[in-house]
Design an enzyme around this catalytic site. Structure first.
Site, short mmCIF file in Angstrom:
data_model
loop_
_atom_site.label_atom_id
_atom_site.label_comp_id
_atom_site.label_asym_id
_atom_site.label_seq_id
_atom_site.Cartn_x
_atom_site.Cartn_y
_atom_site.Cartn_z
N GLY A 245 0.71 -1.05 -0.14
CA GLY A 245 0.02 -0.16 0.00
C GLY A 245 0.75 1.42 0.04
CG ASP A 246 3.28 1.71 3.06
OD1 ASP A 246 2.42 2.02 3.27
OD2 ASP A 246 4.10 1.08 3.69
#
Lengths: 305, 305
Positions: A245-246
């Site tokens: 996600g990052d």
């Protein structure tokens, strides 16, 4: 400048233990140390894509010094507030199963928080702040969001539902909920991407300028006030999803900074997220580019009801 | 001066996890960091008893700096050889069960070992060297033992059977095998203290000037060329046994340095070992003194056969 805020950066201590025996002495074959924390990850991935940022947050002790030195060595700027306690070490046991033991973060005083706010007072119009990961209880979030609003700082929030709720009032530039966060936000549950579509639209109506929603191998959604798009992710074998996600947030922001369209940025973010999930590490420029040809994006028409 | 040698000092990272769930994300309620390694423990316990020493060995990186700073803060002198790799972090999960994950130590070069030998060249007659714990393969042990012999340095060995074998030739001042080490040494097995008596006598005949053998709650033996004594340990609930043997060595050496008889020193060492086993920490002066009244020592007559 882009700033990333990680309240509780960590050292992530990965130990390779093929088969963990509880109640016994185990020996790790290999070990590695990595800095941890969502904001820190986003700064690292952006750097790999050529995008500078400054990592903000709270670090302390010998572990905090290590985190700062590691980031600086990767040519990432840091402006952490120094606290009186050691930054935490999280244990990640990698083997037949992945077992994680996370430590609680060190104590952050009101004085520490004031120092962070002082740093933010120096932001200027056109800057961008990414608030990522868990947030310390006493963080005066509304004060932080207010500063962004007053100074016309773009606000990006990649964090739990409670924080998203507070952020929406300040019309964040980007939010990136995952399935759990979206379900928590709307107190609902869903089993496929289509279920999530109306909720992403709602988030736009509630104030979010851009919404990226990711649901692992099921795909991702992108919504703004004009349209909603669905992406099919490249096929691959998931190694671990930490940092996926990052990597998406980092990829999206980098492309936007370079002047690409939001749709192109979304497409690249899906490639980057997949590249991270399909490797042992955060994604890098090459691994994201290798996958982008396999990302299909389609426009989702308005529901007819 | 007393020197303790720990080839591979560590940070021992204790995480309180009530019930570890494999394959899941666990949260540690509390965490603590302690320096680890047998020689380091012996130096720390001796300091608590008022006995100075210098900790030798190999440390590196930010973890090595932490270990050195921790010991110096406890007013313990260190003269570690600096290596190019981080000293290891061992993970100790404390809860319903005790699960340990030890990392392999960092690489130690021949150049590092030469530097250690140079330090030892500065030893003077009357000094004492404690070699404790696991020993790096390339350690040139016979060179180290030879230095001790030439300079009339008292040699204390608290380590595995293989190292004991090499040490006996140099007539060590003290050795402290535990059950496993004694069984490995003589390739035998035994189930009670009396079984161990003839083997302790053998170790004296083979060159050891003083032998302390410990067998947990079953008691301890002390042997020199004149006699053999048996100690019954105080009753108590074992919390953990890490550092109990190290506390015994530290207590014995401290009393000897203060001019006490070897029998008095043995008695105190049994109290110190018990105090360590019955607490969460290494023993301290008070906890050892609290138990010494309960330590019974009896002379064991020569076997009549």
């Amino acid at each position: 400048m882009i700033y990333t805020l990680t309240c509780n950066p960590s050292i992530d201590y990965f130990l390779n233990v093929h088969d963990l025996n509880k109640g016994e002495l185990n020996r790790a074959e290999t070990v590695t140390l990595q800095p941890g924390g969502k904001g820190v990850n986003i700064s690292r991935v952006m750097k790999r894509f050529g995008q500078d940022s400054v990592a903000l947050g709270f670090t302390g002790g010998f572990t905090g010094e290590w985190i700062t030195a590691f980031l600086n060595k990767e040519d990432i700027k840091t402006d952490f507030v120094q606290i009186d306690y050691d930054s935490r070490i999280n244990v990640k046991l990698v083997g037949k199963e992945e077992t994680e033991i996370n430590a609680a973060g060190p104590r952050i005083s009101n004085n520490n928080i004031s120092k962070l706010i002082q740093t933010m007072e120096r932001f200027i119009e056109g800057d961008l702040l990414v608030v990522a990961g868990s947030i310390h209880k006493g963080m005066q979030l509304s004060r932080i969001f207010q500063i962004c609003k007053e100074k016309r700082i773009k606000l990006v929030v990649d964090a739990e539902a409670e924080l998203l709720k507070q952020a929406l009032f300040f019309q964040p530039y980007l939010i990136k909920p995952n399935q759990q966060e979206l379900e928590d936000f709307f107190e609902c549950s869903f089993s496929n991407m289509n279920d999530a579509i109306p909720y992403c639209r709602k988030l736009v109506n509630m104030g979010a300028k851009n919404v990226i929603f990711s649901m692992g191998s099921s795909g991702a959604l992108y919504a703004n006030k004009n349209a909603l798009y669905k992406a099919y992710v490249p096929k691959g074998e998931v190694v671990h999803t930490i940092g996926a996600g990052d990597s998406m947030v980092a990829a999206f922001l980098t492309k936007i900074q370079l002047g690409y369209s939001r749709l192109a940025a979304f497409r690249f973010s899906v490639a980057a997220g997949s590249a991270a999930a399909y490797s042992e590490e955060l994604c890098n420029k090459q691994s994201a580019f290798d996958l982008i040809g396999q990302v299909t994006v389609t426009k989702v028409e308005e529901d007819v009801n």
